[in-house]
Scaffold this active site. Structure first.
Site, PDB file in Angstrom:
ATOM      1  N   SER A  29      93.133 -98.450   8.596  1.00 14.40           N
ATOM      2  CA  SER A  29      93.043 -98.848  10.013  1.00 14.40           C
ATOM      3  C   SER A  29      91.584 -98.873  10.420  1.00 14.40           C
ATOM      4  O   SER A  29      90.759 -98.144   9.852  1.00 14.40           O
ATOM      5  CB  SER A  29      93.794 -97.834  10.881  1.00 14.40           C
ATOM      6  N   TYR A  84      95.343 -88.976  14.058  1.00 10.28           N
ATOM      7  CA  TYR A  84      95.535 -90.272  13.381  1.00 10.28           C
ATOM      8  C   TYR A  84      94.234 -90.711  12.701  1.00 10.28           C
ATOM      9  O   TYR A  84      94.238 -91.125  11.526  1.00 10.28           O
ATOM     10  CB  TYR A  84      96.004 -91.321  14.392  1.00 10.28           C
TER      11      TYR A  84
HETATM   12  O1  NJP Z   1     104.429 -99.546  11.795  1.00 16.44           O
HETATM   13  P1  NJP Z   1     105.982 -99.558  12.135  1.00 16.44           P
HETATM   14  P2  NJP Z   1     103.435-100.743  11.365  1.00 16.44           P
HETATM   15  N1  NJP Z   1     108.575 -92.374   4.645  1.00 16.44           N
HETATM   16  O2  NJP Z   1     106.200 -98.308  12.922  1.00 16.44           O
HETATM   17  C1  NJP Z   1     108.269 -96.491   7.626  1.00 16.44           C
HETATM   18  C2  NJP Z   1      99.046 -99.076   9.917  1.00 16.44           C
HETATM   19  N2  NJP Z   1      98.414 -99.700  11.094  1.00 16.44           N
HETATM   20  O3  NJP Z   1     104.121-101.729  10.534  1.00 16.44           O
HETATM   21  O4  NJP Z   1     111.068 -94.599   7.677  1.00 16.44           O
HETATM   22  C3  NJP Z   1     108.913 -93.640   4.376  1.00 16.44           C
HETATM   23  O5  NJP Z   1     106.406-100.864  12.722  1.00 16.44           O
HETATM   24  C4  NJP Z   1     109.202 -96.968   8.741  1.00 16.44           C
HETATM   25  O6  NJP Z   1     110.585 -96.925   8.389  1.00 16.44           O
HETATM   26  P3  NJP Z   1     111.508 -95.592   8.675  1.00 16.44           P
HETATM   27  C5  NJP Z   1      99.879 -97.867  10.244  1.00 16.44           C
HETATM   28  O7  NJP Z   1      99.095 -96.691  10.345  1.00 16.44           O
HETATM   29  C6  NJP Z   1      99.170-100.194  12.108  1.00 16.44           C
HETATM   30  O8  NJP Z   1     102.709-101.203  12.566  1.00 16.44           O
HETATM   31  O9  NJP Z   1     112.915 -96.051   8.430  1.00 16.44           O
HETATM   32  N3  NJP Z   1     108.749 -94.629   5.271  1.00 16.44           N
HETATM   33  C7  NJP Z   1     108.770 -98.417   8.869  1.00 16.44           C
HETATM   34  O10 NJP Z   1     109.343 -99.205   7.840  1.00 16.44           O
HETATM   35  C8  NJP Z   1     100.801 -97.837   9.056  1.00 16.44           C
HETATM   36  O11 NJP Z   1     100.191 -97.169   7.980  1.00 16.44           O
HETATM   37  C9  NJP Z   1      98.531-100.763  13.210  1.00 16.44           C
HETATM   38  O12 NJP Z   1     111.225 -95.186  10.091  1.00 16.44           O
HETATM   39  C10 NJP Z   1     108.257 -94.306   6.474  1.00 16.44           C
HETATM   40  C11 NJP Z   1     107.268 -98.357   8.637  1.00 16.44           C
HETATM   41  O13 NJP Z   1     107.016 -97.175   7.885  1.00 16.44           O
HETATM   42  C12 NJP Z   1     100.961 -99.316   8.686  1.00 16.44           C
HETATM   43  O14 NJP Z   1      99.912-100.005   9.326  1.00 16.44           O
HETATM   44  C13 NJP Z   1      97.151-100.821  13.264  1.00 16.44           C
HETATM   45  C14 NJP Z   1     107.879 -93.004   6.806  1.00 16.44           C
HETATM   46  C15 NJP Z   1     106.481 -98.261   9.937  1.00 16.44           C
HETATM   47  O15 NJP Z   1     106.686 -99.425  10.689  1.00 16.44           O
HETATM   48  C16 NJP Z   1     102.288 -99.923   9.116  1.00 16.44           C
HETATM   49  O16 NJP Z   1     102.383 -99.885  10.528  1.00 16.44           O
HETATM   50  C17 NJP Z   1      96.424-100.314  12.213  1.00 16.44           C
HETATM   51  C18 NJP Z   1     108.067 -92.005   5.832  1.00 16.44           C
HETATM   52  N4  NJP Z   1     107.752 -90.717   6.056  1.00 16.44           N
HETATM   53  C19 NJP Z   1      97.062 -99.749  11.118  1.00 16.44           C
HETATM   54  N5  NJP Z   1     107.419 -93.003   8.082  1.00 16.44           N
HETATM   55  C20 NJP Z   1      99.296-101.297  14.387  1.00 16.44           C
HETATM   56  N6  NJP Z   1     100.599-101.571  14.260  1.00 16.44           N
HETATM   57  O17 NJP Z   1      98.707-101.504  15.461  1.00 16.44           O
HETATM   58  C21 NJP Z   1     107.497 -94.269   8.520  1.00 16.44           C
HETATM   59  O18 NJP Z   1      95.091-100.360  12.284  1.00 16.44           O
HETATM   60  N7  NJP Z   1     108.009 -95.068   7.571  1.00 16.44           N
END
Ligand code: NJP
Length: 239
Positions: free
Chosen positions: A145, A158
Site C-alpha cells: 500500500s 495498518y
Molecule cells: O479488500 P477487501 P481489498 N485470511 O476487504 C480476505 C490492500 N490495499 O480487496 O476472509 C484469508 O475487499 C477477504 O475474504 P474473507 C489491502 O491492505 C487495499 O480492498 O472471506 N483471507 C477478502 O477476500 C489488502 O492487502 C486498498 O473475509 C482473508 C479479501 O481478503 C489488499 O489490498 C488500498 C483474511 C479482502 O477484500 C486487498 O484489499 C491499498 C484472512 N485472515 C492496499 N482476511 C484499498 N482497497 O483502498 C481477509 O493501498 N481476507
C-alpha cells in the site's frame, strides 16, 4: 478477461480472492490461462467465484483458509499441490485494516492486523519458496500500500503492517533473485472496494481493482531477465 493464454500450465495461488482486488487479480490470471488456487475465510463467497471461473473455462480450486494461521497456510499449499502440482505464482493479497488513533487500539487489534497483513506473507511465501528454488523460477507478489510509505493520523497499525511488508518484500527479493524468483510489491492508493468506508472520496476517481490486476499482469508476463520490483499506483486525479 485477457485473451492471450500466456500463463497456460502455470499454477497461481491468490489469497483474499473472494472479492475486491484479489477477485480482479484472479480473473486476470485465470484469463491468462493460469490454474487457480483461491483462498479466503468464507467458503460460500469463494464458491461463487469458483463457479464464475469454471464457467469461463478456468481450472480452479478453492481453499477456505485464514492466512493468519500457520496450519491453514500449510493446508492451502498442500491442497494446491495435490490438485495442480508445483506453484508458480503466489499473490499475497489478503489484508485487513484498523484505522483509529493508536492510543485507542488494543493488543488484539495489533495482532489481527499484523498477523493477517505481515506474518501471513512470511509463512505462505516460505511455504512456496522451497519448491520455487528447486525449479529455479516463480513470482511472489505482495499487495502492499502507499500506506507503507506515507504516514497519516489513525494509520499506525495498518501503516506498520504495510511498512514492514515493504521491507520484508525487498529482503525476500534479495534472498530469491539468484534463483530466478522475482518478489514484487504493489503499492496502490485508495481502491474502490469494501476494504474501508472511503468517506468523502469520489469513487469515480478512485483506482479500480482491475487497475491492480493490470499491474499483476505486467509483472508476471515480463521477460525472465526483467524484474519489476515495486510499483506505486496512484489515481490520476485525487479522489
Ligand atoms: O479488500 P477487501 P481489498 N485470511 O476487504 C480476505 C490492500 N490495499 O480487496 O476472509 C484469508 O475487499 C477477504 O475474504 P474473507 C489491502 O491492505 C487495499 O480492498 O472471506 N483471507 C477478502 O477476500 C489488502 O492487502 C486498498 O473475509 C482473508 C479479501 O481478503 C489488499 O489490498 C488500498 C483474511 C479482502 O477484500 C486487498 O484489499 C491499498 C484472512 N485472515 C492496499 N482476511 C484499498 N482497497 O483502498 C481477509 O493501498 N481476507
Amino acid at each position: 478477461m485477457a485473451k492471450e493464454k500466456t500463463l497456460e500450465g502455470k499454477v497461481a495461488v491468490v489469497t483474499g480472492a473472494s472479492r475486491g482486488i484479489g477477485l480482479a487479480i484472479s480473473r486476470k490470471l485465470g484469463g491468462l490461462g493460469a490454474k487457480l488456487s483461491l483462498c479466503a475465510r468464507s467458503a460460500d463467497k469463494l464458491q461463487n467465484v469458483a463457479n464464475e471461473m469454471k464457467s469461463a473455462g478456468v481450472e480452479v480450486i478453492i481453499v477456505a483458509a485464514d492466512v493468519s494461521s500457520g496450519d491453514d497456510i500449510l493446508s492451502l499449499v498442500e491442497e494446491t499441490k495435490q490438485a495442480f502440482g508445483a506453484i508458480d505464482i503466489l499473490v499475497n493479497n489478503a489484508g485487513i485494516g484498523y484505522f483509529g488513533p493508536f492510543y485507542e487500539a488494543n493488543e488484539s487489534n495489533w495482532d489481527s492486523v499484523l498477523d493477517t497483513n505481515l506474518k501471513s506473507v512470511f509463512l505462505l511465501s516460505k511455504a512456496v519458496a522451497k519448491g520455487m528454488i528447486e525449479r529455479r523460477g516463480g513470482h511472489i507478489i505482495n499487495i502492499a500500500s502507499l500506506a507503507g510509505k506515507n504516514a497519516f493520523a489513525g494509520g499506525a497499525i495498518y501503516c506498520a503492517s504495510k511498512w514492514g511488508l515493504l521491507g520484508m518484500t525487498e529482503c525476500m527479493a534479495e534472498d530469491l533473485r539468484a534463483y530466478g524468483i522475482r518478489v514484487s510489491a504493489i503499492c496502490p492508493g485508495t481502491v474502490a472496494t469494501d476494504f474501508s468506508p472511503h468517506v468523502g472520496k469520489d469513487a469515480s476517481k478512485m483506482l479500480q481493482p482491475e487497475d491492480i490486476a493490470h499491474v499483476v499482469e505486467s509483472i508476471v508476463t515480463q521477460a525472465p531477465q526483467s524484474f519489476i520490483s515495486e510499483v506505486l499506483l496512484r489515481p490520476t486525479q485525487k479522489p
